[in-house]
Design an enzyme around this catalytic site. Sequence first.
Site, PDB file in Angstrom:
ATOM      1  N   ARG A 104       0.857  -1.194   0.000  1.00  0.00           N
ATOM      2  CA  ARG A 104       0.000   0.000   0.000  1.00  0.00           C
ATOM      3  C   ARG A 104       0.882   1.230   0.000  1.00  0.00           C
ATOM      4  O   ARG A 104       1.742   1.373   0.864  1.00  0.00           O
ATOM      5  CB  ARG A 104      -0.883   0.027   1.254  1.00  0.00           C
ATOM      6  CG  ARG A 104      -1.953  -1.000   1.263  1.00  0.00           C
ATOM      7  CD  ARG A 104      -3.060  -0.652   2.239  1.00  0.00           C
ATOM      8  NE  ARG A 104      -2.619  -0.200   3.547  1.00  0.00           N
ATOM      9  CZ  ARG A 104      -3.427   0.134   4.532  1.00  0.00           C
ATOM     10  NH1 ARG A 104      -4.740   0.062   4.347  1.00  0.00           N
ATOM     11  NH2 ARG A 104      -2.978   0.522   5.693  1.00  0.00           N
ATOM     12  N   THR A 108      -1.196   7.418  -0.506  1.00  0.00           N
ATOM     13  CA  THR A 108      -2.529   7.263  -1.116  1.00  0.00           C
ATOM     14  C   THR A 108      -3.294   6.064  -0.563  1.00  0.00           C
ATOM     15  O   THR A 108      -4.507   5.969  -0.736  1.00  0.00           O
ATOM     16  CB  THR A 108      -2.396   7.044  -2.637  1.00  0.00           C
ATOM     17  OG1 THR A 108      -1.728   5.783  -2.844  1.00  0.00           O
ATOM     18  CG2 THR A 108      -1.602   8.155  -3.301  1.00  0.00           C
ATOM     19  N   ASP A 200       0.217  -3.992  12.208  1.00  0.00           N
ATOM     20  CA  ASP A 200       0.744  -4.278  10.867  1.00  0.00           C
ATOM     21  C   ASP A 200       1.141  -5.747  10.797  1.00  0.00           C
ATOM     22  O   ASP A 200       2.134  -6.171  11.397  1.00  0.00           O
ATOM     23  CB  ASP A 200       1.950  -3.371  10.581  1.00  0.00           C
ATOM     24  CG  ASP A 200       2.382  -3.477   9.130  1.00  0.00           C
ATOM     25  OD1 ASP A 200       2.639  -4.611   8.672  1.00  0.00           O
ATOM     26  OD2 ASP A 200       2.440  -2.441   8.444  1.00  0.00           O
ATOM     27  N   ASP A 203       4.742  -6.589   9.457  1.00  0.00           N
ATOM     28  CA  ASP A 203       5.804  -6.248  10.419  1.00  0.00           C
ATOM     29  C   ASP A 203       5.795  -7.217  11.597  1.00  0.00           C
ATOM     30  O   ASP A 203       6.856  -7.622  12.085  1.00  0.00           O
ATOM     31  CB  ASP A 203       5.623  -4.813  10.922  1.00  0.00           C
ATOM     32  CG  ASP A 203       6.075  -3.793   9.894  1.00  0.00           C
ATOM     33  OD1 ASP A 203       6.884  -4.143   9.016  1.00  0.00           O
ATOM     34  OD2 ASP A 203       5.605  -2.643   9.965  1.00  0.00           O
TER      35      ASP A 203
HETATM   36  C1  PRP Z   1      -1.194  -5.050   4.255  1.00  0.00           C
HETATM   37  C2  PRP Z   1      -1.998  -6.332   4.303  1.00  0.00           C
HETATM   38  C3  PRP Z   1      -2.808  -6.252   3.050  1.00  0.00           C
HETATM   39  C4  PRP Z   1      -3.100  -4.779   2.953  1.00  0.00           C
HETATM   40  C5  PRP Z   1      -4.491  -4.537   3.450  1.00  0.00           C
HETATM   41  O1  PRP Z   1      -0.127  -5.151   3.427  1.00  0.00           O
HETATM   42  O2  PRP Z   1      -1.206  -7.479   4.394  1.00  0.00           O
HETATM   43  O3  PRP Z   1      -2.153  -6.711   1.900  1.00  0.00           O
HETATM   44  O4  PRP Z   1      -2.155  -4.107   3.782  1.00  0.00           O
HETATM   45  O5  PRP Z   1      -4.856  -3.216   3.253  1.00  0.00           O
HETATM   46  P1  PRP Z   1      -5.963  -2.783   2.198  1.00  0.00           P
HETATM   47  O6  PRP Z   1      -7.112  -3.716   2.395  1.00  0.00           O
HETATM   48  O7  PRP Z   1      -6.264  -1.372   2.608  1.00  0.00           O
HETATM   49  O8  PRP Z   1      -5.371  -2.858   0.821  1.00  0.00           O
HETATM   50  P2  PRP Z   1       0.972  -3.981   3.285  1.00  0.00           P
HETATM   51  O9  PRP Z   1       0.611  -3.064   2.179  1.00  0.00           O
HETATM   52  O10 PRP Z   1       1.188  -3.358   4.643  1.00  0.00           O
HETATM   53  O11 PRP Z   1       2.263  -4.755   2.798  1.00  0.00           O
HETATM   54  P3  PRP Z   1       3.130  -5.881   3.536  1.00  0.00           P
HETATM   55  O12 PRP Z   1       2.301  -7.134   3.600  1.00  0.00           O
HETATM   56  O13 PRP Z   1       4.296  -6.025   2.628  1.00  0.00           O
HETATM   57  O14 PRP Z   1       3.503  -5.378   4.898  1.00  0.00           O
HETATM   58  N1  URA Z   2      -2.424  -3.731   6.850  1.00  0.00           N
HETATM   59  C1  URA Z   2      -2.114  -4.257   8.060  1.00  0.00           C
HETATM   60  O1  URA Z   2      -1.135  -5.004   8.195  1.00  0.00           O
HETATM   61  N2  URA Z   2      -2.893  -3.943   9.098  1.00  0.00           N
HETATM   62  C2  URA Z   2      -3.954  -3.132   8.998  1.00  0.00           C
HETATM   63  O2  URA Z   2      -4.635  -2.895  10.000  1.00  0.00           O
HETATM   64  C3  URA Z   2      -4.249  -2.596   7.737  1.00  0.00           C
HETATM   65  C4  URA Z   2      -3.480  -2.920   6.669  1.00  0.00           C
END
Ligand code: PRP
Ligand code: URA
Length: 209
Positions: A104, A108, A200, A203
């Site tokens: 994400r 944005t 997160d 993380d």
């Molecule tokens: C997180 C999560 C989803 C997304 C959800 O990933 O694992 O993929 O956010 O958010 P959304 O429904 O608003 O799209 P992130 O973008 O943090 O990436 P990561 O898994 O690499 O930490």
């Molecule tokens: N991605 C995450 O990992 N946690 C949230 O709460 C939203 C997006």
Amino acid sequence: MGNVYVLDHPLIQHKISLLRDKNTDTKEFRELVCEVSMLMGYEVTRNMPLEEIEVETPVGIARTKVISGKKLGFVPILRAGLGMVDGMLRLLPMAKVGHIGLYRDPETHEPVEYYCKLPVDASEREMVVLDPMLATGGSASAAIGFLKDRGVSSIKLMCLVAATEGINRIQTDHPDVDIYCAAVDPVLNEHKYIVPGLGDAGDRLFGTK
Ligand code: PRP
Ligand code: URA
């Protein structure tokens, strides 16, 4: 309109509570995501078709059942979806695994694609998209869109915590897709994190913060 299944098995709910706890460390968090995914996989596969076969036991012939129909594929959304793959593969070791890389954009909050590798026969498989968090729904919606662009017609979405906004987004963009989750949370904060959620997921799984 796709169905939303909130899996309320006590074992799933107990482990989700442990996952939400900010004091749960990375090792335990990773183990719990794997365990919850396996337990949820049991429900996600509940309606898989069966066919009858004959098996020779040591004492006779049994008419018994095995899984038939479309083969399965799992598609974790990188990175956090990776944590759900092992639990699913323990149940269905013959499934193929595709990967979709999305993050994400911090400004944005829109998903940005950086990787996509699917099984060659993806369009013949029933695909289960894996991601622990369904927040705005943008990432899952984009991932499902990629699968459809590549000819996949049978798709389920499995996540751990889903926000109402994310559920609405998937139901609008992809009304043919059933959603399986373990909890539904009401709101997102200003950074589009699920509240109370579990933080997160990427993380916490990989210890990067
Ligand atoms: C997180 C999560 C989803 C997304 C959800 O990933 O694992 O993929 O956010 O958010 P959304 O429904 O608003 O799209 P992130 O973008 O943090 O990436 P990561 O898994 O690499 O930490
Ligand atoms: N991605 C995450 O990992 N946690 C949230 O709460 C939203 C997006």
